[in-house]
Design a protein around this motif. Structure first.
Motif, mmCIF file in Angstrom:
data_model
loop_
_atom_site.group_PDB
_atom_site.id
_atom_site.type_symbol
_atom_site.label_atom_id
_atom_site.label_comp_id
_atom_site.label_asym_id
_atom_site.label_seq_id
_atom_site.Cartn_x
_atom_site.Cartn_y
_atom_site.Cartn_z
ATOM 1 N N UNK A 13 0.844 -1.202 0.000
ATOM 2 C CA UNK A 13 0.000 0.000 0.000
ATOM 3 C C UNK A 13 0.872 1.241 0.000
ATOM 4 N N UNK A 14 0.615 2.148 -0.925
ATOM 5 C CA UNK A 14 1.326 3.425 -0.992
ATOM 6 C C UNK A 14 0.322 4.537 -0.767
ATOM 7 N N UNK A 15 0.674 5.546 -0.013
ATOM 8 C CA UNK A 15 -0.325 6.578 0.295
ATOM 9 C C UNK A 15 0.105 7.987 -0.082
ATOM 10 N N UNK A 16 1.299 8.190 -0.551
ATOM 11 C CA UNK A 16 1.714 9.541 -0.950
ATOM 12 C C UNK A 16 2.408 9.490 -2.308
ATOM 13 N N UNK A 17 2.354 10.596 -3.046
ATOM 14 C CA UNK A 17 3.106 10.663 -4.301
ATOM 15 C C UNK A 17 4.576 10.323 -4.088
ATOM 16 N N UNK A 20 5.129 6.639 -4.077
ATOM 17 C CA UNK A 20 5.003 6.071 -5.420
ATOM 18 C C UNK A 20 6.289 6.284 -6.196
ATOM 19 N N UNK B 85 -7.768 -4.263 -1.533
ATOM 20 C CA UNK B 85 -6.402 -4.800 -1.544
ATOM 21 C C UNK B 85 -6.414 -6.263 -1.962
ATOM 22 N N UNK B 95 1.090 -2.783 -6.568
ATOM 23 C CA UNK B 95 0.909 -1.662 -5.656
ATOM 24 C C UNK B 95 -0.517 -1.145 -5.736
ATOM 25 N N UNK B 96 -1.012 -0.699 -4.611
ATOM 26 C CA UNK B 96 -2.237 0.102 -4.590
ATOM 27 C C UNK B 96 -1.845 1.488 -4.102
ATOM 28 N N UNK B 97 -2.209 2.475 -4.843
ATOM 29 C CA UNK B 97 -1.957 3.859 -4.436
ATOM 30 C C UNK B 97 -3.267 4.424 -3.920
ATOM 31 N N UNK B 98 -3.279 4.752 -2.653
ATOM 32 C CA UNK B 98 -4.523 5.201 -2.014
ATOM 33 C C UNK B 98 -4.232 6.486 -1.236
ATOM 34 N N UNK B 99 -4.232 7.604 -1.888
ATOM 35 C CA UNK B 99 -3.891 8.858 -1.200
ATOM 36 C C UNK B 99 -5.077 9.394 -0.410
ATOM 37 N N UNK B 100 -4.784 10.152 0.616
ATOM 38 C CA UNK B 100 -5.823 10.927 1.301
ATOM 39 C C UNK B 100 -6.230 12.102 0.412
ATOM 40 N N UNK B 103 -3.954 14.948 0.586
ATOM 41 C CA UNK B 103 -2.661 14.801 -0.089
ATOM 42 C C UNK B 103 -2.796 15.121 -1.571
ATOM 43 N N UNK B 144 2.071 11.297 -11.245
ATOM 44 C CA UNK B 144 2.644 10.639 -10.071
ATOM 45 C C UNK B 144 3.235 9.284 -10.456
#
Lengths: 313, 313
Positions: A13-17, A20, B85, B95-100, B103, B144
């Motif tokens: 799991x990635x959560x910020x640019x 990534x 997921x 990868x999973x990209x899960x931004x707030x 963000x 990104x």
């Protein structure tokens, strides 16, 4: 490559640019200097800085129709690609990117990048649509070149702010570098005049009189250095100088904080700025200077009626 | 790196984006599947195709506030990251990209990507600002991730056209791949219903009745296959089916050519399309089908009230 295998393993799991970017690839340092050509010492300074900091240096030369208004000087804007190749090469460029207008805006083109806030006052008000054109073409250039760093002259201070906002809002992986304005050196009759490609529209005598802009900015700097923080009084110090030139049709003289908005009083901030724009002898000129920074003359080796102004504007 | 040396050598002249790309670096194949989460078989199909074609597969899960209107279902849009997921991993995502949201849209965010033309009719008219939100977030995601390929479901046909225009106009180095819509399989009571995350808002019986949309599209396909090219008569074939569902508040049923504009007659083109949108039992549903292509049912393994709809829309 694939850290999580196929099948049923959970992906990471990635959560910020930034995550990534860290998870994905990397490559060499590319420097981009976007210009509208007719290169002068200001551009050469940008190119030399890119050369010092990057592995590959690309200079784009493109007179962008999208950032000119219908009554502006698109058709007569000075162009000399052969000379530009020489100047760019001498300053250290590896590549010049010079697309045709039809390659940048082919039939059916229908995208605009609109930036609110920072693009609205000053030149945004004086030149409707200008910063939309700037943002759109800069985005295209950044996408094409994908530079590590892109270099812009501080002479186009608001443009620099718009580009910084663009890059931040759209998550571009490019560092924007602002480079101080290069001015005609003290041993020239037009000492202090900000270099600009549009200076070629002016005779030597007109260039001398155009120094009224930098003199007015300097007067505001001096008042600020003396402790003045009231923007009305700071502005008046500049207007007193501008009043000495009857041919000047002033667009604005603005004393602003970091967000480029008028405020009644400045608080100390390294991004406080004084900006001026107007039409002199039929040519639109702009200039700006920092406040809260010791007044200096960045001397160019520029000889007399050579032109001047970093970046597409 | 530097092909032309420093000093006075002329830089090599580049005149097209393709030349610039060829002159500059390269890297691995990254596949991106942008979604709003609540993944279903439609998304899994996109992910599996990315897995087959790329070295690294990234699935973004982001319910993008910017593409929802003030009266739309942003707050109640279904979300289940843990389940996503699992689905993404099973389909082959690395990868999973899960931004707030903060963000993606921090304080001061002020950029909009506006696309005229293709984004204006149909959902562009029914959902003001929707495609500006889509274009802006897709651009951010592409910047990104910088994918080699990005995968979008054809269910959001107009979105796919907008994204293609975005990528072309802004010189993005990503290939956009459209993937046919996945539908509930023939052995379910709601056979033919396009999978969509919003289907979870509907009861099984409501899902069964929602097949009126795909049945109407199929009727238009059939008329087209029979040689009809008059868009008024093609449209009527679909309206005759839609008229059987009193609960449907139709937004549009449109028979269009490649540019998504209404024309009186179609000429043969593989991009001819029939699109429908409307509100049924309080839920806004969309669907579309190609014309000039043999009618097929892309059968999902999807069991009953599972949701469904590729990509952010």
């Amino acid at each position: 490559m694939a850290e999580a295998g196929q099948g049923t393993a959970l992906p990471r799991l990635l959560t910020t640019p930034a995550e990534v970017r860290a998870a994905l690839a990397g490559r060499g340092r590319v420097g981009l200097v976007p210009t509208m050509g007719y290169l002068h010492e200001g551009h050469a300074t940008l190119i030399a800085q890119a050369r010092a900091e990057c592995d590959v240096v690309v200079v784009s030369v493109f007179v962008n129709p999208m950032q000119f208004g219908p009554t502006e000087d698109l058709a007569k804007y000075p162009r000399d690609l052969e000379r530009d190749l020489g100047v760019a090469g001498a300053a250290g460029a590896d590549f010049v990117f010079h697309p045709a207008a039809g390659a940048m805006y082919p039939a059916g083109f229908s995208t605009r990048v609109e930036i609110s806030g920072v693009s609205e006052p000053l030149d945004g008000a004086a030149r409707p649509g200008h910063f939309t054109g700037v943002a759109t073409v800069v985005l295209k250039l950044l996408n094409i070149v994908q530079p590590t760093r892109a270099y812009f002259g501080e002479k186009d201070w608001q443009q620099l702010a718009v580009v910084r906002r663009l890059v931040s809002d759209l998550d571009l992986n490019t560092e924007i570098v602002g480079v101080p304005t290069v001015r005609a050196s003290a041993d020239t009759p037009h000492a202090g005049l900000a270099l600009s490609s549009r200076n070629t529209y002016l005779s030597p005598e007109q260039q001398r009189r155009a120094t009224v802009l930098s003199r007015a900015l300097r007067a505001v700097q001096t008042a600020y250095a003396g402790g003045e923080r009231d923007t009305g009084r700071l502005r008046q110090a500049g207007l007193d100088v501008l009043g000495s030139e009857p041919e000047l049709a002033l667009d604005y003289l603005a004393v602003v904080g970091p967000d480029l908005r008028d405020v009644p009083r400045l608080t100390d901030d390294p991004l406080n700025r004084v900006l001026v724009a107007g039409r002199l002898f039929g040519v639109r000129l702009i200039d700006n200077m920092p406040l809260g920074v010791a007044p200096t003359v960045a001397a160019a080796s520029a000889a007399a009626p050579s032109p001047s102004a970093p970046t597409p504007a």
